[in-house]
Motif scaffolding. Structure first.
Motif, PDB file in Angstrom:
ATOM      1  N   GLY A  24       0.863  -1.165  -0.507  1.00 30.56           N
ATOM      2  CA  GLY A  24      -0.064   0.704  -0.151  1.00 30.56           C
ATOM      3  C   GLY A  24       0.980   0.942  -0.233  1.00 30.56           C
ATOM      4  O   GLY A  24       0.569   1.688  -0.531  1.00 30.56           O
ATOM      5  N   LEU A  25       1.763   1.326   0.927  1.00 31.45           N
ATOM      6  CA  LEU A  25       2.958   2.398   0.834  1.00 31.45           C
ATOM      7  C   LEU A  25       3.132   2.690  -0.053  1.00 31.45           C
ATOM      8  O   LEU A  25       3.455   4.102  -1.228  1.00 31.45           O
ATOM      9  CB  LEU A  25       3.784   2.496   2.101  1.00 31.45           C
ATOM     10  CG  LEU A  25       5.211   3.561   2.344  1.00 31.45           C
ATOM     11  CD1 LEU A  25       3.989   4.435   2.916  1.00 31.45           C
ATOM     12  CD2 LEU A  25       5.775   3.293   3.390  1.00 31.45           C
ATOM     13  N   ALA A  26       3.857   1.672  -0.968  1.00 36.09           N
ATOM     14  CA  ALA A  26       4.286   1.584  -2.284  1.00 36.09           C
ATOM     15  C   ALA A  26       3.360   2.403  -4.356  1.00 36.09           C
ATOM     16  O   ALA A  26       3.972   3.151  -4.115  1.00 36.09           O
ATOM     17  CB  ALA A  26       5.112   0.584  -3.482  1.00 36.09           C
ATOM     18  N   THR A  27       2.064   1.917  -3.230  1.00 37.35           N
ATOM     19  CA  THR A  27       1.309   2.711  -4.136  1.00 37.35           C
ATOM     20  C   THR A  27       0.630   4.010  -4.396  1.00 37.35           C
ATOM     21  O   THR A  27       0.791   4.408  -4.903  1.00 37.35           O
ATOM     22  CB  THR A  27      -0.146   1.682  -4.553  1.00 37.35           C
ATOM     23  OG1 THR A  27       0.084   0.097  -4.767  1.00 37.35           O
ATOM     24  CG2 THR A  27      -1.312   1.484  -4.985  1.00 37.35           C
ATOM     25  N   VAL A  31       1.336   7.055  -6.806  1.00 34.25           N
ATOM     26  CA  VAL A  31       0.087   7.732  -7.214  1.00 34.25           C
ATOM     27  C   VAL A  31       0.142   9.572  -6.474  1.00 34.25           C
ATOM     28  O   VAL A  31      -0.250   9.835  -7.398  1.00 34.25           O
ATOM     29  CB  VAL A  31      -0.848   6.937  -6.691  1.00 34.25           C
ATOM     30  CG1 VAL A  31      -1.663   5.940  -7.948  1.00 34.25           C
ATOM     31  CG2 VAL A  31      -1.876   6.890  -5.539  1.00 34.25           C
ATOM     32  N   ASP A  32       1.462   8.817  -6.020  1.00 35.42           N
ATOM     33  CA  ASP A  32       1.255  10.716  -5.096  1.00 35.42           C
ATOM     34  C   ASP A  32      -0.107  11.848  -4.779  1.00 35.42           C
ATOM     35  O   ASP A  32       0.264  12.544  -4.656  1.00 35.42           O
ATOM     36  CB  ASP A  32       1.915  10.878  -6.186  1.00 35.42           C
ATOM     37  CG  ASP A  32       3.099  12.812  -5.237  1.00 35.42           C
ATOM     38  OD1 ASP A  32       3.325  12.668  -4.441  1.00 35.42           O
ATOM     39  OD2 ASP A  32       2.942  13.530  -5.851  1.00 35.42           O
ATOM     40  N   VAL A  33      -1.086  10.294  -3.880  1.00 44.15           N
ATOM     41  CA  VAL A  33      -1.505  10.928  -3.252  1.00 44.15           C
ATOM     42  C   VAL A  33      -1.790  10.529  -1.381  1.00 44.15           C
ATOM     43  O   VAL A  33      -2.643   9.538  -1.017  1.00 44.15           O
ATOM     44  CB  VAL A  33      -3.174  10.440  -3.713  1.00 44.15           C
ATOM     45  CG1 VAL A  33      -4.107  11.355  -2.780  1.00 44.15           C
ATOM     46  CG2 VAL A  33      -3.002  10.964  -5.166  1.00 44.15           C
ATOM     47  N   TRP A  34      -1.448  11.384  -0.998  1.00 38.73           N
ATOM     48  CA  TRP A  34      -1.251  10.764   0.227  1.00 38.73           C
ATOM     49  C   TRP A  34      -2.275  11.385   1.151  1.00 38.73           C
ATOM     50  O   TRP A  34      -2.504  10.360   1.926  1.00 38.73           O
ATOM     51  CB  TRP A  34      -0.033  12.274   1.182  1.00 38.73           C
ATOM     52  CG  TRP A  34       1.409  11.440   0.518  1.00 38.73           C
ATOM     53  CD1 TRP A  34       1.897  12.076  -0.696  1.00 38.73           C
ATOM     54  CD2 TRP A  34       2.356  10.194   0.999  1.00 38.73           C
ATOM     55  NE1 TRP A  34       3.052  11.069  -0.788  1.00 38.73           N
ATOM     56  CE2 TRP A  34       3.379  10.581   0.360  1.00 38.73           C
ATOM     57  CE3 TRP A  34       1.894   9.267   1.710  1.00 38.73           C
ATOM     58  CZ2 TRP A  34       4.304   9.313   0.329  1.00 38.73           C
ATOM     59  CZ3 TRP A  34       2.884   8.437   1.938  1.00 38.73           C
ATOM     60  CH2 TRP A  34       4.115   8.390   1.480  1.00 38.73           C
ATOM     61  N   TRP A  35      -3.623  12.162   1.033  1.00 43.07           N
ATOM     62  CA  TRP A  35      -4.262  12.297   2.139  1.00 43.07           C
ATOM     63  C   TRP A  35      -4.968  11.998   1.082  1.00 43.07           C
ATOM     64  O   TRP A  35      -5.336  13.047  -0.166  1.00 43.07           O
ATOM     65  CB  TRP A  35      -4.235  13.632   2.453  1.00 43.07           C
ATOM     66  CG  TRP A  35      -5.480  13.523   3.715  1.00 43.07           C
ATOM     67  CD1 TRP A  35      -6.623  14.159   3.385  1.00 43.07           C
ATOM     68  CD2 TRP A  35      -5.879  13.349   4.833  1.00 43.07           C
ATOM     69  NE1 TRP A  35      -7.230  14.069   4.651  1.00 43.07           N
ATOM     70  CE2 TRP A  35      -6.876  13.727   5.532  1.00 43.07           C
ATOM     71  CE3 TRP A  35      -4.563  11.688   5.608  1.00 43.07           C
ATOM     72  CZ2 TRP A  35      -7.481  13.157   6.400  1.00 43.07           C
ATOM     73  CZ3 TRP A  35      -4.831  11.530   6.598  1.00 43.07           C
ATOM     74  CH2 TRP A  35      -6.575  12.245   7.033  1.00 43.07           C
TER      75      TRP A  35
END
Length: 77
Positions: A24-27, A31-35
């Motif tokens: 999940g962290l790699a995904t 995708v660079d959508v943190w929040w």
């Protein structure tokens, strides 16, 4: 009070939830959508571990909090 019946050992449950967290962290990095994505990345592996250890009530509460936060922020509820 009902007895809980673990599906797998604590060590295997920890390994599976850690693997899910890292995927999940790699995904999330890709995708660079943190929040609010981080809420799912933290909540789903925790819920998986609780489910595998037979803690169904704890799993439902965890999913309610983390997925509920994700949905309410994502869809501006």
């Amino acid at each position: 009070m009902s007895e809980h019946h673990p599906i797998t050992s604590r060590k295997k449950a920890q390994a599976l939830s850690t693997a899910l967290f890292l995927i999940g962290l790699a995904t999330l990095i890709f995708v660079d959508v943190w929040w609010p994505g981080i809420m799912l990345i933290i909540g789903l592996p925790l819920a998986l571990r609780q489910y595998l250890l037979g803690r169904t009530y704890d799993m439902m509460v965890t999913l309610f909090v983390f997925v509920g936060t994700f949905v309410s922020v994502q869809f501006d509820i």
